[in-house]
Design an enzyme around this catalytic site. Structure first.
Site, short mmCIF file in Angstrom:
data_model
loop_
_atom_site.label_atom_id
_atom_site.label_comp_id
_atom_site.label_asym_id
_atom_site.label_seq_id
_atom_site.Cartn_x
_atom_site.Cartn_y
_atom_site.Cartn_z
CD GLU A 34 -30.24 -0.63 -0.93
OE1 GLU A 34 -29.38 0.28 -0.97
OE2 GLU A 34 -31.41 -0.44 -0.55
CG ASN A 35 -27.30 1.14 -6.94
OD1 ASN A 35 -27.17 1.41 -5.75
ND2 ASN A 35 -26.99 1.99 -7.89
#
Lengths: 235, 225, 235, 225
Positions: free
Chosen positions: B51-52
């Site tokens: 996600e990052n």
């Protein structure tokens, strides 16, 4: 994983009658001329085409329209340098037009790729292009609700692709292409250069490979503006 | 008895890994689901998303070799594979929410027969923290769950409807448990595989909603790990 | 045009009591530690802070909270490696929390920067985090309406900045920073290296300078994770 | 008489350029507004934005030196200045819609005293084309218009309310005409400057709504161009 295909014909295979096709490019920059011409060769009918413009001269999208393959254009500016192909058919009632403000067109395509079914924008509020659209008020100001745009296919011109589909673009030829790559079920890319994975610095990838399905190398791509100035035609 | 039979977490992760196709784009939830990467099937090269803002990250670096600017969503140091890319959070969740991931594999507190998932919070005490769980359950083409079949107290985790706060509604499509592989179809649990050593009746008795079948139920066979 | 300022104190000047401050970073990557510590030195009260997490250890955002300067956190995951600072105050009822799913947080910030006052997302539908929010149905599926997030200031850690404010980032330290740079009235950047205009390839700019107001060079920035592992503290 | 007095397009563009601050981010509409760039005030360096994804572009290249992948929204070839950047269309219109531009300068068919602008379409014949006009009017902190004060037939272009299809509602804040500089405030035209050679009465007679004043009206003084 290798997303490259053998040639242009394979690249555009499966684009059938009635398909919705996003085509990258703004003015002469970024139009995937070779993919468009391969699509004309393939010959599907009743296409809905999404591009900022509606074709110029006698090549690219204009040639696609001249070939009678386009039922509807979704665009912001169907009047570029030589828009005869679209103009003739539009005035004859032979082609539909959905006119969308340029920033709304970009945002609708981004929304399609990002899973955002609708959003509000100040753009077009109070104008005829907002007719029939829901209005929302936020912090005392009115906004127009706009829906996402998705497509069955996107045709994209990239500068460098790696075989996993990571892409870079060339200058202002970037325009709508990174957005369209996210919003199509199948994204088809012509790249001037195809390299092995690792051939593009991870910091410099503009379109991550997750958005790309097929890649074909076209080492000396035509530039639409050059073709128009040379009076070139598809036929 | 079930405790003797049941798969280890590693074995559950191994089983889930068998369903990941070559070239699939995959997000593995923090913790237990991360183990799935270790059991990637020989000859397949899934691409892992975090996600990052990284696609195609690889193993953890050797201890001492960490660069803490290159981490995954669990804040663990990772390495890159060739063909990786970095991008910002909005682009990362465009990949998720836009349905571009082939599969997301998450942990679960409870899964309902409707596909509802509860996995972020047990009750209303302490500090709540949701992270990307609510996005991931609506993002991938296929949302799978890894879980022990029952809680430590022996209560079913596959239930009629969740009693814990929901992460998402009607989102889970397959559950890999310590005893079985269960699909969710049309609001029902459909049993696909079970350990050979457990009877249908016993499996049903530790499951909180009816297990349907649709054709043959396969044996859930995994290697010793 | 030169957006560089003389030092950290000048960089954070004007951040007053009650300001809303976005702070880049995810986990230990991308937290602008030096800017945060300069903000603690400056000492404004009742801040609303927007970050994915809610601080770790005794430095950065955790130190800001320990200093009693934060009234409210807007974040997705206030439970990282050592969240004591936030946890203590939260359980004591001394700090507010607006918990936002991570992708929604990112999209709300992007919307703030892009002039989109509201959008619909499937995320959080049917959960307690959607309580009280408008629901819209599109193509038969329910979605939650979310509002943009803006801030008075953004504190951003970049890798390279040119003096006009064009930025690049370092690996996964990019995370929320390019979004926050667009959504704050005043965007304040600490960059490891500041170069003259032209020092960044126009193709490789991640944050165009239009989104940046102040730049301070911090040539050897601290990395939050390193500080935490070393047991460092602001005080 | 007005035809003898009135400013040329170059002079109107020159006047508009005087109000562009050093370091301002500016979008110039296609055509007439593009002339404003030529009259940039000595010592100021505005940064020009074009919708198709460039910040800080410069002059046209020499004939024969064009690269048609580096064009502006008018599809004219441009060059880059140091500190330029490329970005995609959604980021470009985030700059616009998000209010990051300091000023947008556009052409006009009609401007109403309410700030409504009509500049994209005369009627409902032919092929409609809107481009980025409807976005730009809601984007910049300041939206200015360049226009002849009257049409070729001598009809006012500054009107009570627009009769042509609108581009945007209550969006224009300043109008640079061939005779005057007019602000729009609270639904009124407020005269800031006029050519010394034209009387208030004559100016009002070619303006379609009342011209208010708010303090002294300056002389509109421009060089010969």
């Amino acid at each position: 994983m290798d997303k490259t295909v053998s040639g242009l014909a394979e690249a555009v295979s499966g684009i059938g009658d009635g398909a919705t096709v996003m085509i990258g490019g703004f003015g002469g920059a970024g139009n995937p001329i070779e993919l468009i011409h391969a699509l004309i060769d393939a010959g599907p009918k009743n296409l809905t085409v999404i591009n900022n413009n509606a074709g110029n001269g006698q090549i690219g999208i204009a040639a696609l329209i001249d070939a009678g393959m386009v039922k509807k254009m979704i665009c912001s500016f169907p009047k570029s340098s030589d828009p005869r192909a679209f103009t003739d058919r539009y005035l004859a009632g032979e082609i539909e037009l959905e006119l969308v403000p340029q920033g709304t067109l970009a945002e609708r395509i981004r929304a399609g790729g990002a899973g955002i079914p609708a959003f509000y924008t100040p753009t077009s509020y109070g104008t005829e292009l907002a007719d029939g659209k829901p209005i929302g008020e936020f912090d005392g100001r009115p906004y127009v609700q706009e829906r996402w745009l998705k497509a069955d296919f996107a045709l994209i011109k990239a500068e460098v692709a790696d075989t996993m589909g990571n892409l870079t673009y060339r200058m202002a030829a970037r325009n709508f292409s990174p957005l369209m790559a996210t919003a199509a079920a199948t994204t088809i890319v012509q790249a001037t250069r195809v390299v092995a994975p690792g051939g593009i610095d991870p910091e410099q990838v503009i379109t991550p490979g997750i958005f790309v399905n097929r890649i074909v190398e076209v080492t000396e791509p035509k530039q639409e503006e050059d073709l128009i100035r040379a009076g070139a035609s598809y036929a | 008895m079930l405790d003797d039979l049941k798969l280890s977490n590693a074995q559950i992760a191994w089983r889930a890994a068998q369903d990941i196709a070559d070239g699939a784009y995959v997000n593995l939830g923090i913790g237990f689901p991360e183990m799935v990467a270790q059991y990637t099937v020989e000859g397949r090269t899934p691409i892992f998303h975090t996600e990052n803002g990284i696609l195609n990250f690889g193993q953890a670096p050797a201890p001492g070799e960490e660069d803490w600017d290159m981490i995954n969503a669990g804040k663990k140091a990772v390495t890159l594979k060739p063909g990786a890319s970095f991008f910002h959070h909005a682009d990362s969740f465009a990949m998720v929410r836009g349905g571009h991931l082939d599969v997301a594999i998450l942990g679960a507190l409870q899964v309902a027969q409707t596909g509802d998932l509860a996995n972020w919070r047990v009750g209303n005490k302490g500090v709540p923290a949701v992270g990307g769980a609510m996005d991931l359950v609506h993002g991938a083409k296929r949302v799978a769950v890894l879980t022990d079949h029952v809680t430590k107290k022996g209560e079913p985790k596959l239930v009629e409807s969740c009693t814990f706060p929901l992460t998402g509604v009607a989102c889970v499509t397959r559950i890999y448990t310590s005893l079985a592989v269960v699909d969710i179809e049309d609001g029902h649990f459909v049993l696909r595989e079970k350990l050979a050593g457990i009877s249908m009746e016993d499996l049903q008795s530790v499951t909180g909603a009816p297990l349907h079948t649709d054709g043959e139920v396969g044996d859930l066979i995994v290697p010793a790990l």
